[in-house]
Design a protein around this motif. Structure first.
Motif, PDB file in Angstrom:
ATOM      1  N   ARG A 172    -125.404  14.229 -65.715  1.00  0.00           N
ATOM      2  CA  ARG A 172    -126.245  13.535 -66.675  1.00  0.00           C
ATOM      3  C   ARG A 172    -125.361  12.878 -67.750  1.00  0.00           C
ATOM      4  NH1 ARG A 172    -131.470  13.804 -66.334  1.00  0.00           N
ATOM      5  NH2 ARG A 172    -132.566  15.477 -65.200  1.00  0.00           N
ATOM      6  N   SER A 182    -133.407  27.254 -60.008  1.00  0.00           N
ATOM      7  CA  SER A 182    -132.412  26.183 -60.100  1.00  0.00           C
ATOM      8  C   SER A 182    -131.607  26.017 -58.818  1.00  0.00           C
ATOM      9  CB  SER A 182    -131.449  26.457 -61.256  1.00  0.00           C
ATOM     10  OG  SER A 182    -130.604  27.572 -60.959  1.00  0.00           O
ATOM     11  N   ASN A 219    -137.011  20.692 -66.733  1.00  0.00           N
ATOM     12  CA  ASN A 219    -136.634  20.304 -68.093  1.00  0.00           C
ATOM     13  C   ASN A 219    -135.207  19.754 -68.065  1.00  0.00           C
ATOM     14  OD1 ASN A 219    -138.094  23.454 -68.952  1.00  0.00           O
ATOM     15  ND2 ASN A 219    -139.150  21.500 -68.867  1.00  0.00           N
ATOM     16  N   PRO A 220    -134.999  18.500 -68.463  1.00  0.00           N
ATOM     17  CA  PRO A 220    -133.680  17.864 -68.346  1.00  0.00           C
ATOM     18  C   PRO A 220    -132.720  18.317 -69.445  1.00  0.00           C
ATOM     19  CG  PRO A 220    -135.218  16.336 -69.339  1.00  0.00           C
ATOM     20  CD  PRO A 220    -136.021  17.563 -68.974  1.00  0.00           C
ATOM     21  N   ASP A 255    -128.243  17.427 -63.249  1.00  0.00           N
ATOM     22  CA  ASP A 255    -129.619  17.643 -62.829  1.00  0.00           C
ATOM     23  C   ASP A 255    -129.631  18.627 -61.657  1.00  0.00           C
ATOM     24  OD1 ASP A 255    -129.082  16.214 -60.438  1.00  0.00           O
ATOM     25  OD2 ASP A 255    -129.951  14.352 -61.225  1.00  0.00           O
ATOM     26  N   ASP A 275    -130.143  21.583 -65.101  1.00  0.00           N
ATOM     27  CA  ASP A 275    -131.482  21.571 -65.683  1.00  0.00           C
ATOM     28  C   ASP A 275    -132.179  22.909 -65.478  1.00  0.00           C
ATOM     29  OD1 ASP A 275    -131.094  18.949 -66.398  1.00  0.00           O
ATOM     30  OD2 ASP A 275    -132.349  18.109 -64.800  1.00  0.00           O
TER      31      ASP A 275
END
Length: 425
Positions: A398, A53, A386-387, A392, A370
């Motif tokens: 988001r 991430s 993967n949202p 994000d 995410d």
């Protein structure tokens, strides 16, 4: 024989503690899973979600995003596999920087000390020496960061044991009842020993353990599947049964002992689980994948059923069994457009539980950003984003992040901290 040093260990208080000095806990988390899996070439590979991430490079920015949402609590922990270098050997360099910044920003960490994996030198969850080594690590952390009071020593024990030793996806990649029970024993023992070590180190000064655990339910596909589903609906409680010293049914006791748990070990868990329980809050995690459909055939695959009962019904089942204050510690939805609706649904379930007398003290959207490859439960490295996050991976908010910020703003102050204490039930 399992042991737990009782020197300066507190006698269990008569009432369960809840953080009555705090407002309702609105939280998010930094996803920090790090199991090992079999790579494409057959070699063992570490799957580090904080690396994938970008958190190791962008942690200051990530903590700033938490404050941007006006969230004061963060499920977070140092990367255990990089911090615990050997018996009595630790590298605190990353933890020193990150926890200093959390403290500076006024973000209260709920410290996650083990999240689905162990250091390479430990091996895996079959290692019977690991629990004592982990307890030493937990004590060393507590001594270094004495201002920390909220802990999740071992995250989602049931899932860690199931994915590692029952269905062969992670770490030891075994698939048997004996391997599952061994992993379960070692994970719960590590959790209890760590809690005892932290309590002794901190001399009980407001320490609470929020045991984040997956809340599951198994639906019978047909009348012939009822007995099989019933077995799994007892088995789902085993991690918390042992953590909290809750006596299991004769069927589950037979399952545990037939799979290698010695009777004296079971007695140890019953004793120490009850001693630790007064310092605990039960963390309930609920996702769309937490409910399952069980066929009648003994070798028939158990499949995902989707949401049938939902968070309210299943959490109420866990509360009725363990009688502890509850925190909704994880939820998300892998659909950015539908995620705000899922947030609203989970929140409504939680609010109704409170109205109906369940002492819920907090809520968590997990995670801040995410995640990667959770669509295959981390068992494949495909690089799929993967949202699931409030932001994000470019750290752009988001729709669910906007919705959560609004929810926190509207409800802050409307949900005072639970002040009730629950007697042993």
């Amino acid at each position: 024989m399992l042991t737990l040093d009782t020197k300066n260990f507190p006698e269990g208080p008569e009432r369960y503690a809840v953080p009555a000095d705090r407002a309702f806990i609105f939280a998010t988390g930094i996803e920090n899973s790090y199991p090992t899996i079999r790579g494409r070439d057959g070699a063992t590979v570490r799957v580090d979600q904080m690396a994938k991430s970008g958190h190791y490079d962008r942690w200051r920015e990530d903590f700033g995003l938490v404050r941007e949402l006006d969230i004061e609590y963060l499920r977070y922990g140092p990367p255990y596999h990089l911090t615990h270098l050997g018996p009595g050997r630790y590298d605190w360099s990353f933890a020193d920087e990150t926890f200093a910044e959390l403290r500076r920003l006024g973000i209260t960490p709920i410290v996650d000390l083990c999240h689905f994996g162990v250091p390479d030198w430990i091996g895996d969850f079959q290692n019977k020496e690991w629990p004592e080594l982990f307890a030493e690590y937990a004590a060393a952390f507590a001594a270094r960061f004495p201002w920390v009071r909220l802990y999740t020593p071992v995250n989602e024990i049931f899932i860690a044991a199931t994915f590692s030793a029952q269905i062969g996806w992670w770490n030891e990649r075994l698939a048997s009842d004996a391997a599952f029970v061994t992993a379960l024993r070692n994970l719960v023992k590590a959790n209890l020993l760590a809690e005892g070590a932290i309590l002794r180190t901190r001399q009980q000064t407001g320490t609470l353990f929020i045991q984040s655990e997956s809340t599951e339910y198994f639906h019978a596909e047909c009348p012939a599947a009822e007995e099989r589903a019933s077995f799994y609906n007892e088995k789902r409680f085993l991690s918390l049964d042992l953590c909290y010293g809750h006596d299991v049914s004769a069927r589950m006791y037979r399952y545990l002992t037939d799979s290698g748990l010695a009777p004296q070990e079971y007695d140890w868990f019953m004793h120490w689980g009850q001693r630790i329980k007064p310092h605990c809050i039960m963390g309930n995690d609920y996702y769309l994948t937490n409910e399952h459909m069980v066929p009648a055939q003994e070798d028939g695959p158990i499949t995902a059923s989707g949401e049938i009962f939902g968070y309210y019904v299943i959490t109420k089942q866990y509360f009725d069994r363990f009688h502890l204050p509850v925190m909704h510690t994880e939820t998300n939805l892998a659909d950015a457009e539908r995620a705000p609706g899922w947030l609203a649904k989970e929140w409504a379930n939680m609010v109704q539980l409170r109205r109906d007398g369940v002492p819920i003290i907090g809520f968590t959207w997990y995670s801040l950003t995410d995640q990667i490859d959770w669509d295959t439960a981390l068992r494949e490295e495909n690089g799929n984003v993967n949202p699931l996050g409030l932001f994000d991976l470019d750290r752009r908010i988001r729709p669910v992040g906007e919705a959560y910020r609004k929810l926190v703003s509207q409800w802050r102050g409307m949900l005072p901290a639970e002040s009730i204490c629950l007697h042993h039930g």
